[in-house]
Design an enzyme around this catalytic site. Structure first.
Site: not given
Length: 395
Positions: A211, A227, A249-250, A299, A339
């Protein structure tokens, strides 16, 4: 102690101190050890090789702990391992700058199946193996002695416990229940962390360094944070005076927490949009509307939980990154991550190259992201290296 005998020809990984022995590598078990019991591993000649947790319900039947036959794995052994891991994070924590990090990282800290994250004065704990479940009281007691936390909260609700024959475990283990939002600071930025309901153990501290690195490029730029979860990249970019940030974002909870995190910090009149939407759909919408950005951050969650899912995950990564490239301004930056431990960096680079080809773009790799020092990678356990990312200039 019950003996487990390794098949002939399966000794190499054990000799190299890899901590996993798969069920198919076992010749026989001399007895009926309970799941989570510590057993002795022998080669086909009956010679000692290691001590480890046994579980006949898991594909990883043995998780090795100690390769010296003369060492006794007792309460003092466990306390020492916890103490070493906690002490190793002391250089990361700095008052007023960062008070959250991962204190214990499973096999990479030689404590297979144990994850402990520090959120200010609170600890979030995950236990993913039956052997470590048996040691839980000792672990909790040692963490209390070392850190005197306000609470220790159990987030052992991951589906992977099913592979060890365990039910989910959730709730307060020590101290008083944490507040709905625990306030922490990372890179000088304040966050409210929902330990009980947040994803994973509450927060993604594995992106701390990344970040900050990305934020160095954000001054005066328009940024799309996909995300976004609770706003890690969003807030770091605003800290370095990004012109605007759009967060997608969901999760409604993630978006609301992100908004409250913006309020926690004193950024002057940030130009911010928070959009609750499926990321792929929103990227297509931006494309259709002709909206472009200087920086796009991708991400996503773990697309490849295992090697068997890698081919399908590769297609998903390629399509996601293609969409991201199509809404970048010429010469813009794509910060893209995986990830998935099953995805290696070489394959990830190839996927980005395929995405660029499909998008009709040229790509330069200008930085490689990785996980920070509180997520170490043991030289004998390369599987611990799961987080990887690329900063790409898209032409």
């Amino acid at each position: 102690m019950i003996d487990v005998v390794l098949k002939k020809g399966k000794e190499k990984a054990v000799l190299h101190k890899h901590p996993w022995v798969f069920s198919g590598a076992i010749e026989k078990v001399k007895g009926k050890p309970a799941n989570g019991e510590i057993v002795r591993l022998l080669n086909i000649k009956g010679e000692f090789m290691a001590y480890g947790f046994y579980n006949d319900q898991s594909r990883v039947a043995l998780r090795l702990l100690e390769w010296d036959e003369q060492v006794t794995i007792d309460e003092a052994w466990w306390r020492e391992k916890v103490g070493v891991a906690v002490a190793a994070r002391s250089s990361i924590l700095e008052e007023g700058v960062t008070d959250t990090c991962r204190l214990i990282f499973s096999e990479s800290d030689y404590l297979p199946g144990l994850i402990v994250d520090k959120y200010a004065d609170h600890l979030s704990l995950q236990i993913l193996t039956s052997g470590m479940e048996n040691i839980k009281p000792v672990i909790i007691d040692e963490l209390q002695k070392l850190l005197n936390p306000a609470s220790i909260f159990d987030r052992s609700d991951a589906s992977s416990r099913e592979h060890e024959g365990m039910q989910p475990s959730f709730g307060i283990l020590a101290g008083s229940p944490p507040p709905e939002l625990v306030e922490v600071v990372e890179n000088g930025i304040r966050y409210g962390i929902n330990i009980a309901e947040g994803q994973k153990s509450g927060f993604y501290c594995d992106q701390r360094d990344n970040r900050r690195i990305l934020a160095d490029y954000a001054n005066g730029k328009t940024v799309l944070d996909c995300f976004s979860y609770t706003g890690g990249f969003t807030l770091n970019c605003f800290q370095n005076e990004a012109k605007s940030v759009t967060s997608v974002d969901s999760s409604a909870l993630a978006i609301e927490t992100l908004k409250s995190n913006l309020e926690l910090n004193d950024f002057e009149q940030p130009d911010h949009r928070a959009i609750q939407s499926d990321v792929n759909k929103q990227l297509r919408k931006f494309r259709e509307e002709g909206e472009t950005f200087d920086i796009v951050v991708l991400d996503p969650p773990k697309y490849a939980p295992s090697r068997s899912a890698l081919e399908r995950a590769s297609r998903a990564y390629k399509d996601l990154n293609r969409l991201g490239m199509l809404i970048l301004k010429p010469g813009g930056l794509l910060a893209t991550f995986s990830c998935s431990g099953a995805m290696d960096m070489t394959t990830f680079k190839q996927i980005i190259a395929w995405a660029a080809l499909d998008a009709g773009k040229q790509v330069q790799f200008i930085h490689q992201f990785c996980q920070p020092g509180d997520h170490p990678v043991s030289a004998t356990f390369p599987e611990g290296e799961y987080l990887k990312g690329l900063l790409c200039r898209v032409l």
